[in-house]
Structures are given as C-alpha cells and as structure tokens.
Motif scaffolding. Structure first.
Motif, PDB file in Angstrom:
ATOM      1  N   ALA A 185      -5.870  -0.401  -6.909  1.00  0.00           N
ATOM      2  CA  ALA A 185      -6.415   0.820  -7.508  1.00  0.00           C
ATOM      3  C   ALA A 185      -5.399   1.960  -7.470  1.00  0.00           C
ATOM      4  O   ALA A 185      -5.210   2.677  -8.461  1.00  0.00           O
ATOM      5  N   VAL A 186      -4.729   2.135  -6.345  1.00  0.00           N
ATOM      6  CA  VAL A 186      -3.747   3.217  -6.233  1.00  0.00           C
ATOM      7  C   VAL A 186      -2.539   2.925  -7.124  1.00  0.00           C
ATOM      8  O   VAL A 186      -1.978   3.830  -7.744  1.00  0.00           O
ATOM      9  N   ALA A 210       0.617   3.907 -12.066  1.00  0.00           N
ATOM     10  CA  ALA A 210       1.101   3.457 -13.379  1.00  0.00           C
ATOM     11  C   ALA A 210       0.610   4.387 -14.487  1.00  0.00           C
ATOM     12  O   ALA A 210       1.369   4.722 -15.403  1.00  0.00           O
ATOM     13  N   VAL A 211      -0.632   4.815 -14.398  1.00  0.00           N
ATOM     14  CA  VAL A 211      -1.176   5.722 -15.416  1.00  0.00           C
ATOM     15  C   VAL A 211      -0.458   7.066 -15.367  1.00  0.00           C
ATOM     16  O   VAL A 211      -0.042   7.610 -16.404  1.00  0.00           O
ATOM     17  N   LEU A 212      -0.290   7.607 -14.170  1.00  0.00           N
ATOM     18  CA  LEU A 212       0.414   8.893 -14.045  1.00  0.00           C
ATOM     19  C   LEU A 212       1.866   8.765 -14.491  1.00  0.00           C
ATOM     20  O   LEU A 212       2.403   9.657 -15.164  1.00  0.00           O
ATOM     21  N   LEU A 214       1.756  -4.053  -8.675  1.00  0.00           N
ATOM     22  CA  LEU A 214       0.699  -4.808  -9.353  1.00  0.00           C
ATOM     23  C   LEU A 214       1.066  -6.273  -9.548  1.00  0.00           C
ATOM     24  O   LEU A 214       0.191  -7.117  -9.662  1.00  0.00           O
ATOM     25  N   LEU A 215       2.349  -6.585  -9.585  1.00  0.00           N
ATOM     26  CA  LEU A 215       2.781  -7.964  -9.759  1.00  0.00           C
ATOM     27  C   LEU A 215       2.851  -8.739  -8.447  1.00  0.00           C
ATOM     28  O   LEU A 215       3.010  -9.947  -8.456  1.00  0.00           O
ATOM     29  N   LEU A 216       2.729  -8.041  -7.312  1.00  0.00           N
ATOM     30  CA  LEU A 216       2.771  -8.716  -6.023  1.00  0.00           C
ATOM     31  C   LEU A 216       1.507  -9.548  -5.812  1.00  0.00           C
ATOM     32  O   LEU A 216       0.417  -9.121  -6.179  1.00  0.00           O
ATOM     33  N   PRO A 217       1.654 -10.721  -5.194  1.00  0.00           N
ATOM     34  CA  PRO A 217       0.464 -11.528  -4.920  1.00  0.00           C
ATOM     35  C   PRO A 217      -0.272 -11.027  -3.685  1.00  0.00           C
ATOM     36  O   PRO A 217       0.308 -10.356  -2.832  1.00  0.00           O
ATOM     37  N   GLY A 277       0.820  -1.212   0.000  1.00  0.00           N
ATOM     38  CA  GLY A 277       0.000   0.000   0.000  1.00  0.00           C
ATOM     39  C   GLY A 277       0.848   1.253   0.000  1.00  0.00           C
ATOM     40  O   GLY A 277       0.570   2.210  -0.724  1.00  0.00           O
ATOM     41  N   ALA A 278       1.898   1.237   0.806  1.00  0.00           N
ATOM     42  CA  ALA A 278       2.808   2.386   0.838  1.00  0.00           C
ATOM     43  C   ALA A 278       3.496   2.561  -0.510  1.00  0.00           C
ATOM     44  O   ALA A 278       3.637   3.688  -1.004  1.00  0.00           O
TER      45      ALA A 278
END
Length: 178
Positions: free
Chosen positions: A146-147, A152-154, A135-138, A60-61
């Motif tokens: 979502a964050v 990634a988009v930014l 995003l690749l972390l399980p 999360g961080a």
C-alpha cells in the motif's frame, strides 16, 4: 400441555462405514479452497518456510522512502531552491552587460524555473523507481504494498508535473512588452 406418544421408535443403526454425501448436482461454494481446521496451531507450517523475524523491514523502509520522495518531488526541495538561485545568479551575470528584455527573462527566470522542475523531476523519478522495485519484490506485507503504491502514484504525479513545468505546458514565461 400433555404429549402422548403412541409408537415406540427404534434407535438408528450404527455403522462403522463413513457415509458419503449424495451428489445433488450442486458445486461447492468455493472451489479449490483447502480448509485446515487446526489453522496451523501446531506451528509446523505444513512444509512452508517460516518468515524470518524482521522480514519486510527493508521493503517497508524502501516503500516509506518512495512515498517521502514522491511528496518531496511535489512540494519542492532545498536542493531545487539552491539550483534555482544559482541559475538566477548566472542569468544576472550573463545579462549584466546588456541584453534584450526577452533574453533577460529567459536567462534570469526561465532557466531557474526549468532547473527547479528538473531537480523535482529527478526526485519524482527516484520515488517511482524505488516504489516499482518494492512492488516487484516477492513476499512483502500488505502495508508495504500500500505504501509503495502511494509512492508510485506520488512519483508518477511528480514526473508529470515536472515535465509540464520544464516544457512550459502549464504556464509560459512572461514576454517583454514591445
């Protein structure tokens, strides 16, 4: 209103056998879904491992950091400003003895412009790398995903804008009048 019954009905026979529903050719609404009635109220997790307290805090961080890096890459950084000012000063020193107007524009403004784009591109690339890693972390919570997607988009937008700025795709350097 008076209702009269004329026949006596007998109670249904009780059987100890389980009655199987008839197969009428229809399929269940959702296949492969195992409905657990007690929804694991007993806490045994049916053989699954309980998530550790604080699970997802690191991811999360990292997701929040990626989103912040992406936003910084789009808005600019103090580091980019310092590098830009340094390039401006170096350009002034190089052209102080003379130089054509085109050379002065390139040395004083162009190099500063490109160095700012380079610094912002590095921040954007870092945002993209951190977001993809998260995003690749399980087993990450949904909010972390979502964050991380936002990061990634930014970061991706920052990389594209930095490349366009560095190679003068959006605005070209001004040219000296003849």
């Amino acid at each position: 209103m008076d209702i009269k019954t004329t026949e006596k009905t007998e109670p249904a026979e009780k059987t100890d056998e389980a009655v199987e529903p008839e197969d009428n050719g229809t399929e269940p609404l959702v296949e492969g879904v195992d409905v657990d009635v007690d929804e694991d109220l007993d806490g045994d997790l049916d053989g699954r491992e309980a998530p550790a307290a604080g699970a997802g805090v690191g991811s999360g961080a990292a997701a929040v950091v990626s989103a912040a890096l992406g936003a910084v890459a789009l808005t600019g950084t103090w580091t980019g400003k310092v590098v830009s000012e340094r390039e401006t000063l170096v350009g002034q020193i190089k052209t102080s003895g003379g130089g054509t107007p085109t050379q002065q524009i390139s040395e004083i403004y162009g190099d500063a412009w490109h160095s700012t784009a380079l610094v912002n591109g590095v921040f954007a690339l870092l945002a993209l790398i951190v977001a993809v890693t998260v995003l690749l972390l399980p087993r990450r919570p949904a909010w972390v995903r979502a964050v991380a997607v936002a990061g990634a988009v930014l970061g991706g937008l920052g990389v594209l804008l930095s490349i366009g700025t560095y190679f003068d795709l959006f605005l070209s350097l001004p040219t000296a009048g003849s």
